[in-house]
Every structure is written in C-alpha cells, then in structure tokens.
Design a protein around this motif. Structure first.
Motif, mmCIF file in Angstrom:
data_model
loop_
_atom_site.group_PDB
_atom_site.id
_atom_site.type_symbol
_atom_site.label_atom_id
_atom_site.label_comp_id
_atom_site.label_asym_id
_atom_site.label_seq_id
_atom_site.Cartn_x
_atom_site.Cartn_y
_atom_site.Cartn_z
ATOM 1 N N ALA A 1 11.929 6.110 2.352
ATOM 2 C CA ALA A 1 10.897 5.196 2.855
ATOM 3 C C ALA A 1 10.363 4.295 1.748
ATOM 4 O O ALA A 1 10.290 3.068 1.931
ATOM 5 C CB ALA A 1 9.762 5.988 3.502
ATOM 6 N N ILE A 2 9.997 4.852 0.605
ATOM 7 C CA ILE A 2 9.389 4.022 -0.445
ATOM 8 C C ILE A 2 10.367 2.962 -0.954
ATOM 9 O O ILE A 2 9.975 1.823 -1.195
ATOM 10 C CB ILE A 2 8.809 4.868 -1.603
ATOM 11 N N GLU A 3 11.638 3.330 -1.099
ATOM 12 C CA GLU A 3 12.611 2.350 -1.586
ATOM 13 C C GLU A 3 12.842 1.245 -0.552
ATOM 14 O O GLU A 3 12.956 0.068 -0.917
ATOM 15 C CB GLU A 3 13.914 3.038 -1.981
ATOM 16 N N ALA A 4 12.896 1.589 0.704
ATOM 17 C CA ALA A 4 13.053 0.580 1.753
ATOM 18 C C ALA A 4 11.807 -0.295 1.845
ATOM 19 O O ALA A 4 11.913 -1.517 2.042
ATOM 20 C CB ALA A 4 13.349 1.239 3.093
ATOM 21 N N GLU A 5 10.622 0.294 1.686
ATOM 22 C CA GLU A 5 9.374 -0.476 1.769
ATOM 23 C C GLU A 5 9.294 -1.517 0.656
ATOM 24 O O GLU A 5 8.739 -2.600 0.851
ATOM 25 C CB GLU A 5 8.147 0.439 1.718
ATOM 26 N N LYS A 6 9.857 -1.219 -0.515
ATOM 27 C CA LYS A 6 9.906 -2.214 -1.598
ATOM 28 C C LYS A 6 10.694 -3.434 -1.153
ATOM 29 O O LYS A 6 10.285 -4.580 -1.400
ATOM 30 C CB LYS A 6 10.538 -1.606 -2.850
ATOM 31 N N VAL A 7 11.817 -3.197 -0.500
ATOM 32 C CA VAL A 7 12.645 -4.294 0.013
ATOM 33 C C VAL A 7 11.894 -5.050 1.105
ATOM 34 O O VAL A 7 11.876 -6.288 1.112
ATOM 35 C CB VAL A 7 13.996 -3.755 0.541
ATOM 36 N N HIS A 8 11.246 -4.319 2.005
ATOM 37 C CA HIS A 8 10.493 -4.981 3.082
ATOM 38 C C HIS A 8 9.424 -5.900 2.502
ATOM 39 O O HIS A 8 9.252 -7.039 2.984
ATOM 40 C CB HIS A 8 9.832 -3.955 3.999
ATOM 41 N N HIS B 1 0.845 -1.198 0.000
ATOM 42 C CA HIS B 1 0.000 0.000 0.000
ATOM 43 C C HIS B 1 0.882 1.250 0.000
ATOM 44 O O HIS B 1 0.636 2.198 -0.745
ATOM 45 C CB HIS B 1 -0.935 0.009 1.213
ATOM 46 N N GLU B 2 1.908 1.244 0.829
ATOM 47 C CA GLU B 2 2.809 2.397 0.889
ATOM 48 C C GLU B 2 3.557 2.583 -0.431
ATOM 49 O O GLU B 2 3.722 3.713 -0.907
ATOM 50 C CB GLU B 2 3.814 2.225 2.034
ATOM 51 N N VAL B 3 4.013 1.470 -1.020
ATOM 52 C CA VAL B 3 4.792 1.520 -2.262
ATOM 53 C C VAL B 3 3.943 1.937 -3.455
ATOM 54 O O VAL B 3 4.371 2.742 -4.285
ATOM 55 C CB VAL B 3 5.444 0.142 -2.537
ATOM 56 N N ASN B 4 2.739 1.382 -3.559
ATOM 57 C CA ASN B 4 1.926 1.583 -4.761
ATOM 58 C C ASN B 4 0.944 2.739 -4.684
ATOM 59 O O ASN B 4 0.511 3.242 -5.729
ATOM 60 C CB ASN B 4 1.157 0.297 -5.083
ATOM 61 N N GLN B 5 0.574 3.153 -3.470
ATOM 62 C CA GLN B 5 -0.444 4.185 -3.351
ATOM 63 C C GLN B 5 -0.001 5.389 -2.528
ATOM 64 O O GLN B 5 0.038 6.504 -3.029
ATOM 65 C CB GLN B 5 -1.720 3.581 -2.746
#
Length: 181
Positions: A121-128, A93-97
């Motif tokens: 944040a968005i780049e780290a969330e992709k990894v998460h 949700h964070e990455v896509n929206q």
C-alpha cells in the motif's frame, strides 16, 4: 494477531475503503468537468484503494466480530483541481504518517502478513501521489492529463501511465494481469 496491529489494519481498511468511494465520486466530477483521463486516473486509483482494503481485510483473517473503525477521510465535492489536491493530501498522509507508524508497529509485533499488505500500500500510494500531482498541474493549466495508458496492477495497486513495464515494479506481477482504464 496482536491487538494493536489488528486495530491499525482495521483503520487502514476503513481509510482505503473511503478513498475507494471518494475517488469514484471525484472521477464522475472530472469526467463532467471535461477531464476524461483524470477521470480514468481517479477510477484506477479507486480500484487500487479497493486492492489495499482487500489486502488489509485478508490480513485480518483470524480476527472476527464487530468493531468501531476509526479512520481519517477527506470529504467534499469541489472542482477537479481541488479534488486532486484532496487526493494528493490523502495519499501523502498515508505515505508520510499513517503507514510508517502502522508498519513500525507490525514489525515490532512480527505480523508478517500485515507488514506485506501495508508495504504494498505505501509504495503504491507514493505513485498515486505523484500521478495526482501531475494531473493537478495539467488541470490547473486548463488541460487534461496526458497519458499513453492508465493501467492498474490488481495485485498491489500500482498504476502506470506509460504501459512500458514488463512486470509490476512493486510486486512483480505479470503485465498481462494489469487492468486498463
């Protein structure tokens, strides 16, 4: 700071803060369910979410006062597999929206500190999301996550399971700064 970017940062701060606590709770559950490496991944990601919340809070340095903070958050304590799916859903949700919209507003308003905080944040969330997906596949097969290490970059929230990086691939922080779990 522009009002809309400030509101988005407060919302992101709220969401990251809630994820921080939710992942700590889910870490305890994974440990009790016999998945110690998944528990370490949840704990490292919890701390990564704290890194993101801190970046957002600091980006709001010129904004003070009391605010109602609206943010989405998943609730519930279930099986480790279900908790991992909840984590995947939240990260995606964070990455896509969420972050693409918030970054677009911050860029339009030329809020450089906010843009930087949200891009980390968005780049780290992709990894998460990818790491939680790997963990869910293992758990659904009745196994723990296989990992050489679980390490966190305390600057941007990047997490590695290999420890092979000489520096953080997202922010360039030195490997010596990484925190092991």
């Amino acid at each position: 700071m522009n009002a809309m970017t400030a509101e988005n940062l407060r919302s992101a701060f709220g969401g990251e803060s809630q994820a921080h606590m939710r992942y700590r709770i889910w870490s305890d559950k994974a440990k009790k369910d016999g998945f110690p490496t998944v528990a370490r991944l949840f704990m490292a990601t919890s701390d990564a979410e704290e890194v993101h919340a801190t970046l957002h809070f600091k980006a709001l340095k010129d904004v003070s006062g009391d605010f109602l903070v609206a943010s989405g958050a998943g609730f519930g304590l279930s099986t480790t597999s279900d908790n991992l799916q909840g984590a995947i859903n939240g990260e995606l949700h964070e990455v896509n929206q969420m972050y693409p919209a918030y970054i677009a507003v911050a860029e339009m308003q030329e809020e450089k500190t906010a843009i930087s905080a949200m891009r980390f944040a968005i780049e780290a969330e992709k990894v998460h999301a990818e790491l939680f997906t790997q963990a869910k596949k293992a758990v659904d097969a009745g196994k723990d996550l296989e990992a050489k290490v679980v390490e966190l970059c305390p600057v941007c929230g990047y997490i590695t399971l290999t420890g092979e990086e000489d520096k953080c691939p997202l922010c360039g922080a030195k490997k010596e700064l990484f925190i092991a779990y």
